[in-house]
Every structure is written in structure tokens, then in C-alpha cells.
Design an enzyme around this catalytic site. Sequence first.
Site, short mmCIF file in Angstrom:
data_model
loop_
_atom_site.label_atom_id
_atom_site.label_comp_id
_atom_site.label_asym_id
_atom_site.label_seq_id
_atom_site.Cartn_x
_atom_site.Cartn_y
_atom_site.Cartn_z
N HIS A 273 0.86 -1.23 -0.14
CA HIS A 273 0.10 0.02 0.11
C HIS A 273 0.81 1.36 -0.21
O HIS A 273 0.33 2.37 0.46
CB HIS A 273 -0.74 -0.04 1.21
CG HIS A 273 -2.09 -1.07 0.91
ND1 HIS A 273 -2.89 -1.52 2.07
CD2 HIS A 273 -2.44 -1.70 -0.16
CE1 HIS A 273 -3.93 -2.38 1.82
NE2 HIS A 273 -3.37 -2.60 0.47
N CYS B 244 3.01 13.34 -13.02
CA CYS B 244 4.06 12.64 -13.62
C CYS B 244 4.73 11.52 -12.89
O CYS B 244 5.77 10.79 -13.34
CB CYS B 244 5.34 13.58 -14.08
SG CYS B 244 6.44 14.37 -12.83
N CYS C 279 5.52 19.81 -7.82
CA CYS C 279 6.58 18.96 -8.35
C CYS C 279 7.58 19.66 -8.89
O CYS C 279 7.36 20.74 -9.65
CB CYS C 279 5.99 17.93 -9.53
SG CYS C 279 7.25 16.81 -10.49
N THR D 243 -4.11 -8.95 10.18
CA THR D 243 -4.89 -8.37 9.12
C THR D 243 -6.45 -9.05 9.22
O THR D 243 -6.52 -10.32 9.80
CB THR D 243 -4.11 -8.73 7.77
OG1 THR D 243 -4.82 -8.15 6.66
CG2 THR D 243 -4.21 -10.23 7.70
#
Length: 193
Positions: free
Chosen positions: A58, A69, A94, A135
Site C-alpha cells: 500500500h 508525472c 513537483c 490483518t
Amino acid sequence: LVWGWYEWRRVQVLKAKPNPAHLALVEMATLVDNLTVITQNVDDLHERAGSHGVIHLHGSLHQPRCFSCNEPYVFDTRAPLIAEEGEKIEPPRCDYCGGTIRPGVVWFGETLPEEAWQQAEDAILACDALLVVGTSSLVRPASMLPDIAIVHGAKIIQINSDVTPLDQKAHFTFLGKAGEVLPNLVQALSDIF
């Protein structure tokens, strides 16, 4: 996008320390021929405990990237962007394309990173035993990994404080907190080896 919340969360995660379960996995790696850690956690506590080559299904809070990008973004270590309660702040931009930076985690509805999934699948296909820790065994596609392991002959060992759908398939289930059960399991293994 509420960038301030993610930055606040990342800073909180950086204050967290690996628990006894993280440390037990590091010790277990010294007892077995090959141990691969596959995690859905985004906090990097496995690495801070000393695990190497962790596969992050994840993503990671600590590896943001550009929406446009997909270039990685390096945090400015001088001044973290943390919002005051209720304050909205703009995400950074960015350096390559000017796009908006996003957290490096998988959000609901997004596919898992292809490379991480392939690495996880390869590890599962090669394993003799799969240790499933803490989990719900409900979140797909990660919940499919034990089924893949079973089909290929691996033994499934589950550690969980709650009942899960994996209970019916696991060869061994230990009910309890991972931070208590896993260190005891590792101690038992070290007594054998």
C-alpha cells in the site's frame, strides 16, 4: 486533497517506535533461510526495526510523488508542512512538471503498485510457510495471497486478535496481540534451532 493531514500523520508516524512484533520478525529472519516481509502498513516501522527488502503493498507515507508525472518528491526537512487544526494548506509542487504532490500511499479504489504486487506474488509462490499477522483478511487483493500460498502447498500460520475469514483455511491460528504472540513464537523457534 488535505495535504496538511497527511503531513501531520507522517510526522506522528515518525515519532512511533517499532513494537515487539516488528522486532520479532527481525529476529525470525536470523532463524530461517529466507524471510520476506510483505506489508499493507504505510509507516515504515518494519525498516526502522531492522527488516530489509520489505514489500509495501500500500505504499509509504514517506515516499510522496507527483499526481501528474509520478516523479518522487523529497520532503523539505527545514519546515514540515503541518496545518493547524482545521487549516487547509496547499500541497507542494513537483520540481519536474509543477504538478501537485500526493502522499505515496494507495487510496481506496486505486490499484496496488504493480512492482510490489509482483514481488509479493513471487515471494508467495516460493514460500513453504506464510505467516499472516494482524490483518482482517478482507482487503483485496492482499487477502488473496494466503489462498495463492495454499494452492502452491504452503502452510499458513495466522496471528490475530480477532476471528478472520482465514481461520477456516489456516493450518495454525494463534489468537492474541501480535506484539505478544510473535515474540513467543520466535522464542520457541530459537529453542528448536
